[in-house]
Motif scaffolding. Structure first.
Motif, PDB file in Angstrom:
ATOM      1  N   ARG A  14      42.472  28.530  43.967  1.00 27.28           N
ATOM      2  CA  ARG A  14      42.948  29.342  42.863  1.00 27.28           C
ATOM      3  C   ARG A  14      42.008  29.849  41.917  1.00 27.28           C
ATOM      4  O   ARG A  14      42.229  30.635  41.080  1.00 27.28           O
ATOM      5  N   HIS A  15      40.972  29.156  41.888  1.00 29.19           N
ATOM      6  CA  HIS A  15      39.735  29.686  40.858  1.00 29.19           C
ATOM      7  C   HIS A  15      38.849  30.581  41.464  1.00 29.19           C
ATOM      8  O   HIS A  15      37.810  30.855  40.811  1.00 29.19           O
ATOM      9  N   ILE A  16      38.955  31.277  42.554  1.00 23.69           N
ATOM     10  CA  ILE A  16      38.274  32.382  43.044  1.00 23.69           C
ATOM     11  C   ILE A  16      39.046  33.535  42.857  1.00 23.69           C
ATOM     12  O   ILE A  16      40.142  33.814  43.017  1.00 23.69           O
ATOM     13  N   ARG A  17      38.376  34.431  42.185  1.00 22.69           N
ATOM     14  CA  ARG A  17      38.970  35.490  41.548  1.00 22.69           C
ATOM     15  C   ARG A  17      38.319  36.738  42.194  1.00 22.69           C
ATOM     16  O   ARG A  17      37.256  36.983  42.722  1.00 22.69           O
ATOM     17  N   ASP A  18      39.169  37.858  42.927  1.00 26.16           N
ATOM     18  CA  ASP A  18      39.119  38.922  43.476  1.00 26.16           C
ATOM     19  C   ASP A  18      38.880  40.094  42.433  1.00 26.16           C
ATOM     20  O   ASP A  18      39.677  40.264  41.903  1.00 26.16           O
ATOM     21  N   PHE A  19      37.769  40.812  43.093  1.00 22.75           N
ATOM     22  CA  PHE A  19      37.542  42.059  42.278  1.00 22.75           C
ATOM     23  C   PHE A  19      37.429  43.306  43.424  1.00 22.75           C
ATOM     24  O   PHE A  19      36.346  43.567  43.950  1.00 22.75           O
ATOM     25  N   PRO A  20      38.511  43.867  43.752  1.00 23.63           N
ATOM     26  CA  PRO A  20      38.575  45.126  44.679  1.00 23.63           C
ATOM     27  C   PRO A  20      37.498  46.243  44.010  1.00 23.63           C
ATOM     28  O   PRO A  20      37.185  46.609  42.971  1.00 23.63           O
ATOM     29  N   ASP A  21      36.807  46.669  45.277  1.00 24.24           N
ATOM     30  CA  ASP A  21      35.945  47.972  45.265  1.00 24.24           C
ATOM     31  C   ASP A  21      34.611  47.852  44.125  1.00 24.24           C
ATOM     32  O   ASP A  21      34.238  48.360  43.360  1.00 24.24           O
TER      33      ASP A  21
END
Length: 181
Positions: A14-21
């Motif tokens: 839950r504490h891993i954030r995704d940043f597309p591109d």
């Protein structure tokens, strides 16, 4: 115990954030900064690593962290285990006599260094970093530690990107990852 482990893994996920591109189109960057910001999530990461190491590598003598994110988790784990911590840095960042190894990156070359007296021959070590992608950096670290005649017991990472097959490059070293994508 298994339920506790699963709840800790869910907290980490839950504490891993995704940043597309980012840093370029088509790449999804997995950001660990929210883990570091949340004391419970950071504790969960170290708890899970500690449990794994105590069960599978009780004879470990040193945790070796890769520049720079291995420095975030490695000292905390080493302290918990009552062992030392050693840094592998980018070229030119360590004082004194160093050993180095060159390796390829996606868009160029790099060099990793360790202080020559940081690891004794035969010393049992575990490598730690935040992410395993293609395996190039961890592989280079392994080569550097082989030069030091260390006994590499395995690699620990928070995140493993399975589709990039980085663990294949590290064989026969075992890789323990908390979260896989």
């Amino acid at each position: 115990m298994a339920a506790d482990c699963e709840s800790k893994l869910q907290l980490v996920r839950r504490h891993i954030r995704d940043f597309p591109d980012f840093p370029k189109p088509g790449i999804v960057f997995r950001d660990i900064c929210p883990i570091l910001k949340d004391p419970a999530a950071l504790t969960a990461v170290i708890d899970l690593f500690e449990e794994h190491v105590r069960k599978n590598h009780p004879q470990v003598e040193l945790i070796v962290g890769l520049d720079a994110r291995g420095f975030l988790f490695g000292p905390l784990l080493a302290q918990r285990l009552g062992v030392g911590f050693v840094m592998i840095r980018k070229k030119g960042k360590l004082p004194g006599t160093t050993a180095s190894v060159a390796y390829d990156l996606e868009y160029g070359k790099a060099e990793a260094e360790i202080q020559e007296d940081a690891v004794a021959p035969g010393q049992k070590i575990l490598l730690i970093d935040d992410l395993l992608a293609t395996g190039g950096t961890l592989y280079a670290a392994g080569e550097l530690l082989k030069k030091q005649q260390a006994e590499i017991m395995g690699c620990l990472v928070v995140i493993e990107l399975n589709e990039l097959n980085g663990s294949d490059k590290l064989k026969p070293l075992p890789v323990f990852s908390l979260v896989q994508y």
